[in-house]
Design a protein around this motif. Structure first.
Motif, mmCIF file in Angstrom:
data_model
loop_
_atom_site.group_PDB
_atom_site.id
_atom_site.type_symbol
_atom_site.label_atom_id
_atom_site.label_comp_id
_atom_site.label_asym_id
_atom_site.label_seq_id
_atom_site.Cartn_x
_atom_site.Cartn_y
_atom_site.Cartn_z
ATOM 1 N N ILE A 85 17.652 51.515 49.920
ATOM 2 C CA ILE A 85 16.000 52.299 49.956
ATOM 3 C C ILE A 85 16.203 52.842 50.863
ATOM 4 C CG2 ILE A 85 13.753 50.977 51.126
ATOM 5 C CD1 ILE A 85 13.901 50.949 47.688
ATOM 6 N N LEU A 86 16.883 52.272 52.903
ATOM 7 C CA LEU A 86 16.944 52.699 53.425
ATOM 8 C C LEU A 86 17.977 53.993 53.637
ATOM 9 C CD1 LEU A 86 16.998 52.395 56.804
ATOM 10 C CD2 LEU A 86 19.321 51.454 57.285
ATOM 11 N N ILE A 87 18.910 54.624 52.893
ATOM 12 C CA ILE A 87 19.372 55.823 52.322
ATOM 13 C C ILE A 87 18.554 56.586 52.415
ATOM 14 C CG2 ILE A 87 20.995 57.152 51.675
ATOM 15 C CD1 ILE A 87 22.720 55.036 52.491
ATOM 16 N N SER A 88 17.707 56.061 51.072
ATOM 17 C CA SER A 88 16.553 57.043 51.051
ATOM 18 C C SER A 88 16.073 57.480 51.253
ATOM 19 C CB SER A 88 16.153 56.515 49.241
ATOM 20 O OG SER A 88 17.768 55.698 48.091
ATOM 21 N N PHE A 89 15.240 56.156 52.225
ATOM 22 C CA PHE A 89 14.002 56.740 53.007
ATOM 23 C C PHE A 89 14.358 58.002 54.110
ATOM 24 C CE2 PHE A 89 11.831 53.736 51.182
ATOM 25 C CZ PHE A 89 9.830 53.650 50.708
ATOM 26 N N ILE A 90 15.331 57.564 54.536
ATOM 27 C CA ILE A 90 16.210 58.410 55.838
ATOM 28 C C ILE A 90 16.217 59.698 54.948
ATOM 29 C CG2 ILE A 90 18.271 59.477 56.896
ATOM 30 C CD1 ILE A 90 18.687 56.038 57.776
ATOM 31 N N MET A 91 16.841 60.214 54.070
ATOM 32 C CA MET A 91 17.291 61.420 53.228
ATOM 33 C C MET A 91 15.374 62.316 53.146
ATOM 34 S SD MET A 91 20.161 62.139 53.301
ATOM 35 C CE MET A 91 20.263 63.221 52.290
ATOM 36 N N PHE A 92 14.806 61.391 52.075
ATOM 37 C CA PHE A 92 13.373 62.101 51.389
ATOM 38 C C PHE A 92 12.881 61.938 53.566
ATOM 39 C CE2 PHE A 92 8.868 60.475 52.530
ATOM 40 C CZ PHE A 92 8.343 61.091 50.986
ATOM 41 N N GLY A 93 13.014 61.745 54.590
ATOM 42 C CA GLY A 93 12.139 62.342 55.737
ATOM 43 C C GLY A 93 13.258 63.310 56.044
ATOM 44 N N SER A 94 14.644 63.532 56.023
ATOM 45 C CA SER A 94 14.939 64.851 56.132
ATOM 46 C C SER A 94 14.770 65.701 55.598
ATOM 47 C CB SER A 94 16.100 64.400 55.971
ATOM 48 O OG SER A 94 17.257 63.269 56.907
ATOM 49 N N VAL A 95 15.010 65.680 54.229
ATOM 50 C CA VAL A 95 14.237 67.119 52.867
ATOM 51 C C VAL A 95 13.206 67.184 54.028
ATOM 52 C CG1 VAL A 95 15.940 66.186 51.776
ATOM 53 C CG2 VAL A 95 14.077 65.679 51.355
ATOM 54 N N TRP A 96 12.055 66.369 54.124
ATOM 55 C CA TRP A 96 10.604 67.098 54.339
ATOM 56 C C TRP A 96 10.652 68.092 55.510
ATOM 57 C CZ3 TRP A 96 6.415 67.747 52.399
ATOM 58 C CH2 TRP A 96 5.647 67.640 50.951
ATOM 59 N N PHE A 97 11.348 67.484 56.705
ATOM 60 C CA PHE A 97 11.422 67.741 57.686
ATOM 61 C C PHE A 97 12.620 68.983 57.937
ATOM 62 C CE2 PHE A 97 14.282 68.933 61.582
ATOM 63 C CZ PHE A 97 13.690 68.769 63.070
ATOM 64 N N VAL A 98 13.589 69.204 56.997
ATOM 65 C CA VAL A 98 13.543 70.362 57.059
ATOM 66 C C VAL A 98 13.092 71.397 56.464
ATOM 67 C CG1 VAL A 98 15.829 72.224 55.122
ATOM 68 C CG2 VAL A 98 16.285 69.534 56.551
ATOM 69 N N GLN A 99 12.355 71.461 55.178
ATOM 70 C CA GLN A 99 11.154 72.443 54.730
ATOM 71 C C GLN A 99 9.970 73.009 56.001
ATOM 72 O OE1 GLN A 99 11.702 73.232 51.714
ATOM 73 N NE2 GLN A 99 10.147 74.545 51.498
ATOM 74 N N MET A 100 9.587 71.674 56.795
ATOM 75 C CA MET A 100 9.156 71.984 57.148
ATOM 76 C C MET A 100 8.917 72.486 58.932
ATOM 77 S SD MET A 100 6.343 71.565 54.949
ATOM 78 C CE MET A 100 4.490 71.676 56.011
ATOM 79 N N VAL A 101 10.027 72.585 59.573
ATOM 80 C CA VAL A 101 10.535 72.727 60.949
ATOM 81 C C VAL A 101 11.797 73.004 60.810
ATOM 82 C CG1 VAL A 101 11.346 71.267 63.145
ATOM 83 C CG2 VAL A 101 9.290 70.143 61.634
ATOM 84 N N ASP A 102 12.697 72.797 60.168
ATOM 85 C CA ASP A 102 14.183 72.974 59.810
ATOM 86 C C ASP A 102 14.260 74.529 59.811
ATOM 87 O OD1 ASP A 102 16.696 72.896 61.275
ATOM 88 O OD2 ASP A 102 17.718 72.653 59.721
ATOM 89 N N TYR A 103 14.105 74.635 58.655
ATOM 90 C CA TYR A 103 14.317 76.310 57.541
ATOM 91 C C TYR A 103 13.226 77.187 58.284
ATOM 92 C CZ TYR A 103 17.349 73.941 54.421
ATOM 93 O OH TYR A 103 19.277 73.639 53.884
ATOM 94 N N PRO A 104 11.554 76.582 58.664
ATOM 95 C CA PRO A 104 11.216 78.135 59.067
ATOM 96 C C PRO A 104 11.625 78.378 60.752
ATOM 97 C CG PRO A 104 10.110 76.885 58.181
ATOM 98 C CD PRO A 104 11.740 75.348 58.142
ATOM 99 N N LEU A 105 12.550 77.462 61.164
ATOM 100 C CA LEU A 105 13.086 78.002 62.666
ATOM 101 C C LEU A 105 13.830 78.877 62.163
ATOM 102 C CD1 LEU A 105 12.560 74.648 64.773
ATOM 103 C CD2 LEU A 105 11.099 76.996 64.673
ATOM 104 N N PHE A 106 14.810 79.143 61.904
ATOM 105 C CA PHE A 106 15.977 79.880 61.495
ATOM 106 C C PHE A 106 15.633 81.642 62.000
ATOM 107 C CE2 PHE A 106 19.637 78.167 58.002
ATOM 108 C CZ PHE A 106 18.952 77.098 59.402
ATOM 109 N N ARG A 107 14.930 82.501 61.772
ATOM 110 C CA ARG A 107 14.588 83.204 62.417
ATOM 111 C C ARG A 107 13.734 83.350 63.451
ATOM 112 N NH1 ARG A 107 9.042 82.974 59.169
ATOM 113 N NH2 ARG A 107 9.843 82.204 57.474
ATOM 114 N N PHE A 108 14.069 82.456 64.381
ATOM 115 C CA PHE A 108 13.523 83.047 65.592
ATOM 116 C C PHE A 108 14.630 81.931 66.804
ATOM 117 C CE2 PHE A 108 9.462 81.235 63.942
ATOM 118 C CZ PHE A 108 8.908 81.795 64.463
ATOM 119 N N VAL A 109 16.206 82.615 65.587
ATOM 120 C CA VAL A 109 17.562 81.803 66.487
ATOM 121 C C VAL A 109 18.324 82.868 66.937
ATOM 122 C CG1 VAL A 109 19.882 81.051 66.184
ATOM 123 C CG2 VAL A 109 17.500 79.403 65.474
ATOM 124 N N GLY A 110 17.299 84.595 66.508
ATOM 125 C CA GLY A 110 18.378 85.649 66.615
ATOM 126 C C GLY A 110 19.178 85.721 65.731
#
Length: 141
Positions: A10-35
């Protein structure tokens, strides 16, 4: 012991659930700003760091999900099988879409590659969300 395995799952599933949402909403869209010049090195280091955490978590999550199939006293077998089955497309998308695109991004930023990441991760978000709903239903029974 099996309760600990279920709690870990349960713990790991919730961590991964939060991670994929974070990646979708924050991490990947920021790639274009790295240069364009910096993205290759950024992505190499990102892969090293993320892989060391996410891969281990996914392995443990898969092992615990498999064990739970044989513990109907903790989670009904049908739910356990569906939970594990929903992990199959997550692994396929991760290995066949996300990992190759991340490798391509080590050579520099391309909007097309970022779009592939977002599209592929959208499916992981979907499957993780379904898994969390199932696990929530089991927890509230």
């Amino acid at each position: 012991m099996i309760e600990i395995i279920f709690a870990l799952h349960i713990l790991i599933s919730f961590i991964m659930f939060g991670s994929v949402w974070f990646v979708q909403m924050v991490d990947y869209p920021l790639f274009r700003f790295v240069g364009k010049k910096s993205l290759g090195n950024y992505e190499k280091e990102r892969i090293r760091r993320v892989l060391s955490v996410a891969f281990i978590l996914m392995i443990i999550e898969t092992i615990t999900a498999t064990i739970l199939i044989f513990t109907p006293q903790i989670i009904p077998t049908t739910f356990a099988i569906i939970n594990l089955a929903l992990m199959i497309p997550i692994w396929i998308i991760t290995c066949k879409v996300e990992v190759p695109v991340h490798r391509a991004l080590t050579k520099g930023y391309k909007q097309k590659e970022e779009n592939k990441l977002l599209r592929g991760n959208k499916y992981r978000v979907f499957f993780y969300t379904l898994r969390i709903i199932i696990l929530f239903l089991v927890l509230t029974q």
